[in-house]
Design a protein around this motif. Sequence first.
Motif, PDB file in Angstrom:
ATOM      1  N   ALA A  54     103.951 130.122  90.875  1.00 19.36           N
ATOM      2  CA  ALA A  54     105.260 130.473  91.441  1.00 19.36           C
ATOM      3  C   ALA A  54     105.159 130.700  92.946  1.00 19.36           C
ATOM      4  O   ALA A  54     106.058 130.299  93.706  1.00 19.36           O
ATOM      5  CB  ALA A  54     105.804 131.723  90.752  1.00 19.36           C
ATOM      6  N   ALA A  55     104.073 131.324  93.394  1.00 16.20           N
ATOM      7  CA  ALA A  55     103.909 131.599  94.824  1.00 16.20           C
ATOM      8  C   ALA A  55     103.801 130.303  95.622  1.00 16.20           C
ATOM      9  O   ALA A  55     104.397 130.173  96.703  1.00 16.20           O
ATOM     10  CB  ALA A  55     102.673 132.464  95.049  1.00 16.20           C
ATOM     11  N   ILE A  56     103.061 129.324  95.099  1.00 24.73           N
ATOM     12  CA  ILE A  56     102.934 128.045  95.796  1.00 24.73           C
ATOM     13  C   ILE A  56     104.255 127.281  95.751  1.00 24.73           C
ATOM     14  O   ILE A  56     104.681 126.684  96.743  1.00 24.73           O
ATOM     15  CB  ILE A  56     101.782 127.221  95.194  1.00 24.73           C
ATOM     16  CG1 ILE A  56     100.434 127.873  95.521  1.00 24.73           C
ATOM     17  CG2 ILE A  56     101.805 125.796  95.732  1.00 24.73           C
ATOM     18  CD1 ILE A  56      99.234 127.127  94.998  1.00 24.73           C
ATOM     19  N   ALA A  57     104.912 127.315  94.598  1.00 26.96           N
ATOM     20  CA  ALA A  57     106.208 126.640  94.481  1.00 26.96           C
ATOM     21  C   ALA A  57     107.209 127.225  95.469  1.00 26.96           C
ATOM     22  O   ALA A  57     108.032 126.495  96.048  1.00 26.96           O
ATOM     23  CB  ALA A  57     106.732 126.748  93.052  1.00 26.96           C
ATOM     24  N   ASP A  58     107.157 128.535  95.686  1.00 30.20           N
ATOM     25  CA  ASP A  58     108.072 129.195  96.621  1.00 30.20           C
ATOM     26  C   ASP A  58     107.880 128.726  98.057  1.00 30.20           C
ATOM     27  O   ASP A  58     108.792 128.856  98.886  1.00 30.20           O
ATOM     28  CB  ASP A  58     107.903 130.715  96.551  1.00 30.20           C
ATOM     29  CG  ASP A  58     108.578 131.327  95.331  1.00 30.20           C
ATOM     30  OD1 ASP A  58     109.355 130.623  94.661  1.00 30.20           O
ATOM     31  OD2 ASP A  58     108.317 132.515  95.053  1.00 30.20           O
ATOM     32  N   LEU A  59     106.696 128.188  98.362  1.00 33.50           N
ATOM     33  CA  LEU A  59     106.452 127.665  99.703  1.00 33.50           C
ATOM     34  C   LEU A  59     107.128 126.313  99.907  1.00 33.50           C
ATOM     35  O   LEU A  59     107.186 125.806 101.029  1.00 33.50           O
ATOM     36  CB  LEU A  59     104.945 127.526  99.957  1.00 33.50           C
ATOM     37  CG  LEU A  59     104.137 128.827 100.012  1.00 33.50           C
ATOM     38  CD1 LEU A  59     102.647 128.509 100.095  1.00 33.50           C
ATOM     39  CD2 LEU A  59     104.572 129.695 101.185  1.00 33.50           C
ATOM     40  N   GLY A  60     107.615 125.723  98.820  1.00 37.94           N
ATOM     41  CA  GLY A  60     108.299 124.435  98.927  1.00 37.94           C
ATOM     42  C   GLY A  60     107.364 123.248  99.050  1.00 37.94           C
ATOM     43  O   GLY A  60     107.758 122.207  99.599  1.00 37.94           O
ATOM     44  N   ILE A  61     106.137 123.373  98.545  1.00 37.28           N
ATOM     45  CA  ILE A  61     105.171 122.285  98.643  1.00 37.28           C
ATOM     46  C   ILE A  61     105.748 121.003  98.036  1.00 37.28           C
ATOM     47  O   ILE A  61     106.208 120.991  96.896  1.00 37.28           O
ATOM     48  CB  ILE A  61     103.854 122.657  97.927  1.00 37.28           C
ATOM     49  CG1 ILE A  61     103.224 123.914  98.549  1.00 37.28           C
ATOM     50  CG2 ILE A  61     102.874 121.479  97.971  1.00 37.28           C
ATOM     51  CD1 ILE A  61     102.795 123.760  99.971  1.00 37.28           C
TER      52      ILE A  61
END
Length: 255
Positions: A54-61
């Motif tokens: 979720a944290a990586i997804a929140d960065l918009g990768i």
Amino acid sequence: MSDTPSELLRLASADNFRDVAGVGAGYPTTDGGRVRRGVCYRSNELQLHEADVAAIADLGIQVIHDLRSTLEIEAHPDVPVPGARWQQLDVSGIPTEMIEILPDTAAAERVMLDVYESFVRSEQARTSYAALLTCLATDDLPQLFHCTAGKDRTGWAAALLLEVAGVDRATILEDYLLTNEVSSITRTKYLALIEEHLGAEKMAVYEPTLVVKEAYLQMAYDAVAADHGSVAGYLRDGLGLSDDVLGRLRERLRG
């Protein structure tokens, strides 16, 4: 996008995850600029806990580049990140068959030097690094690239990006060596596995393969200088990157 400053984002399941630009305002460039944050991220393999996904997804990768071999990927496939397209760009890492027969630390260090030389001289590695830098210059941002430990194949890619951005060599080295600090938990885990399966006497033998050293990175730079004269020559002639692609990449990387 998350409002959490990415310099504070430490992932429990990927301890070498970080912004290529560094922390704060981003690494300074030699002409008074800064490397732009939130453009390129680097990591070790994405064996992620749910919260870290979720944290990586929140960065918009948008794109994840996996620099590992097919065998590495099959053994430890990345956990999918919502919204991100995944692609493999195989750069050969530390040869398993050589690691299994290391007699001493000198042999381990020699293997590591050979690996870094291959980043520059292997046709496969050059093809993959060219594809990575081209995608970072032309595809949707932000993007993430990684290998297994996030230190060697990933470390060279990050060094090249900082070179393109105009960061001085001392800062690039400092950033490269950060792996030894931020990934100490992973290194301890692997040393424990070595002790368990091979014996305590082998821990010191294998330790050079679990860290980054200035001499390793310097070996890649030495190969660049010998074959292409400069990093600019390597990017142009070794990787075949056009002035347009390099210009677009530099523009993206600089704040």
